[in-house]
Design a protein around this motif. Structure first.
Motif, PDB file in Angstrom:
ATOM      1  N   LEU A  22      14.962 -55.295  -6.990  1.00  0.00           N
ATOM      2  CA  LEU A  22      14.072 -55.683  -5.898  1.00  0.00           C
ATOM      3  C   LEU A  22      14.414 -54.952  -4.604  1.00  0.00           C
ATOM      4  CD1 LEU A  22      13.723 -59.532  -6.466  1.00  0.00           C
ATOM      5  CD2 LEU A  22      11.978 -57.772  -6.789  1.00  0.00           C
ATOM      6  N   LYS A  23      15.584 -54.327  -4.540  1.00  0.00           N
ATOM      7  CA  LYS A  23      15.946 -53.585  -3.327  1.00  0.00           C
ATOM      8  C   LYS A  23      15.018 -52.396  -3.110  1.00  0.00           C
ATOM      9  CE  LYS A  23      19.535 -50.654  -5.346  1.00  0.00           C
ATOM     10  NZ  LYS A  23      20.959 -50.393  -5.312  1.00  0.00           N
ATOM     11  N   TYR A  24      14.321 -51.978  -4.128  1.00  0.00           N
ATOM     12  CA  TYR A  24      13.377 -50.878  -3.987  1.00  0.00           C
ATOM     13  C   TYR A  24      12.027 -51.352  -3.472  1.00  0.00           C
ATOM     14  CZ  TYR A  24      16.965 -48.537  -6.643  1.00  0.00           C
ATOM     15  OH  TYR A  24      18.169 -48.043  -7.054  1.00  0.00           O
ATOM     16  N   ILE A  25      11.850 -52.673  -3.395  1.00  0.00           N
ATOM     17  CA  ILE A  25      10.608 -53.245  -2.889  1.00  0.00           C
ATOM     18  C   ILE A  25      10.782 -53.764  -1.460  1.00  0.00           C
ATOM     19  CG2 ILE A  25       8.884 -55.052  -3.237  1.00  0.00           C
ATOM     20  CD1 ILE A  25       9.478 -54.799  -6.253  1.00  0.00           C
ATOM     21  N   PHE A  26      11.880 -54.494  -1.209  1.00  0.00           N
ATOM     22  CA  PHE A  26      12.144 -54.973   0.146  1.00  0.00           C
ATOM     23  C   PHE A  26      13.649 -54.972   0.404  1.00  0.00           C
ATOM     24  CE2 PHE A  26      11.686 -58.730  -2.523  1.00  0.00           C
ATOM     25  CZ  PHE A  26      12.785 -59.498  -2.180  1.00  0.00           C
ATOM     26  N   PRO A  27      14.050 -54.868   1.683  1.00  0.00           N
ATOM     27  CA  PRO A  27      15.474 -54.774   2.027  1.00  0.00           C
ATOM     28  C   PRO A  27      16.269 -55.992   1.552  1.00  0.00           C
ATOM     29  CG  PRO A  27      14.100 -54.266   3.932  1.00  0.00           C
ATOM     30  CD  PRO A  27      13.200 -54.765   2.850  1.00  0.00           C
ATOM     31  N   PHE A  28      17.440 -55.725   1.062  1.00  0.00           N
ATOM     32  CA  PHE A  28      18.371 -56.741   0.569  1.00  0.00           C
ATOM     33  C   PHE A  28      17.801 -57.553  -0.589  1.00  0.00           C
ATOM     34  CE2 PHE A  28      19.606 -56.041   5.019  1.00  0.00           C
ATOM     35  CZ  PHE A  28      20.869 -55.496   4.795  1.00  0.00           C
ATOM     36  N   GLY A  29      16.792 -57.044  -1.255  1.00  0.00           N
ATOM     37  CA  GLY A  29      16.237 -57.711  -2.427  1.00  0.00           C
ATOM     38  C   GLY A  29      17.239 -57.763  -3.564  1.00  0.00           C
ATOM     39  N   ASN A  30      18.169 -56.802  -3.587  1.00  0.00           N
ATOM     40  CA  ASN A  30      19.192 -56.793  -4.634  1.00  0.00           C
ATOM     41  C   ASN A  30      20.170 -57.950  -4.472  1.00  0.00           C
ATOM     42  OD1 ASN A  30      20.107 -55.464  -2.282  1.00  0.00           O
ATOM     43  ND2 ASN A  30      21.679 -54.395  -3.433  1.00  0.00           N
ATOM     44  N   PHE A  31      20.198 -58.592  -3.319  1.00  0.00           N
ATOM     45  CA  PHE A  31      21.034 -59.779  -3.126  1.00  0.00           C
ATOM     46  C   PHE A  31      20.195 -61.049  -3.197  1.00  0.00           C
ATOM     47  CE2 PHE A  31      23.231 -56.457  -0.660  1.00  0.00           C
ATOM     48  CZ  PHE A  31      24.407 -56.410  -1.384  1.00  0.00           C
ATOM     49  N   ILE A  32      19.044 -61.030  -2.545  1.00  0.00           N
ATOM     50  CA  ILE A  32      18.219 -62.236  -2.425  1.00  0.00           C
ATOM     51  C   ILE A  32      17.690 -62.696  -3.781  1.00  0.00           C
ATOM     52  CG2 ILE A  32      16.096 -63.176  -1.418  1.00  0.00           C
ATOM     53  CD1 ILE A  32      16.603 -61.226   0.958  1.00  0.00           C
ATOM     54  N   GLY A  33      17.133 -61.780  -4.573  1.00  0.00           N
ATOM     55  CA  GLY A  33      16.577 -62.137  -5.880  1.00  0.00           C
ATOM     56  C   GLY A  33      17.602 -62.745  -6.827  1.00  0.00           C
ATOM     57  N   PRO A  34      18.719 -62.062  -7.092  1.00  0.00           N
ATOM     58  CA  PRO A  34      19.715 -62.643  -7.991  1.00  0.00           C
ATOM     59  C   PRO A  34      20.316 -63.944  -7.471  1.00  0.00           C
ATOM     60  CG  PRO A  34      20.117 -60.301  -7.745  1.00  0.00           C
ATOM     61  CD  PRO A  34      19.041 -60.673  -6.756  1.00  0.00           C
TER      62      PRO A  34
END
Length: 184
Positions: A22-34
């Protein structure tokens, strides 16, 4: 280690790892989603393990990326000053550019190229590790990311096969019965 998990748990574990993209869609998505998927389903040991692993790995990748940036920053700043001077010289004396002016540009390009190669290697490593973790989770297996710093400690699940303690408990009554049957 393979565990007996439901298909839902396997899918959740896989989704936690894939949510890092998700970090490729919105900032910090790689933390927020998981983190959202993990905290909602934290009571399930399999999902808890994969949630901790995914967040630890993403924090590690952030730290490694920042370290690479900090290491490359002095070189970029040094050559950026040369690059600005080179552009000014070329702008004022376009017809009289010398080969030594181009040599100054080569250091800047080299610094950027080396930094880009290192970041590309880190990107490929991250893709490989996340996809491997997602496939292992979908198969119902636990996975530990390589080179991951344990910011959030993973609880080790003790299974009877791996435990050194006996799984059956003897009561004094059964011990007396066993002893009396041996003497007869």
């Amino acid at each position: 280690m393979e565990t007996s998990t439901s298909k839902n748990d396997n899918s959740l574990g896989m989704a936690i790892h894939l949510a890092t993209f998700l970090k490729y869609i919105f900032p910090f998505g790689n933390f927020i989603g998981p983190i959202i998927l993990w905290t909602v389903n934290k009571e399930k040991p399999f999902v808890d393990h994969h949630g901790r692993e995914a967040v630890n790995f993403q924090l590690s990748m952030l730290l490694y990326g920042m370290a690479i940036g900090i290491i490359c920053l002095p070189f970029v700043l040094y050559y950026a000053g040369d690059f600005v001077a080179l552009v000014e010289r070329l702008d004022h004396a376009f017809d009289y550019a010398r080969g030594s002016d181009i040599r100054n540009l080569s250091g800047y390009i080299t610094a950027i190229f080396i930094g880009a190669i290192i970041l590309l290697c880190l990107f490929i490593f991250e893709l490989y590790a996340v996809i491997t973790a997602a496939t292992r989770a979908s198969a119902g297996k636990e996975y530990k990311y390589p080179l991951s710093i344990r910011f959030i400690q993973t609880d080790e699940v003790s299974t009877p096969e791996l435990s050194s303690e006996p799984t059956t408990t003897e009561t004094p009554e059964t011990t007396e019965q066993d002893n009396s049957s041996q003497h007869e």
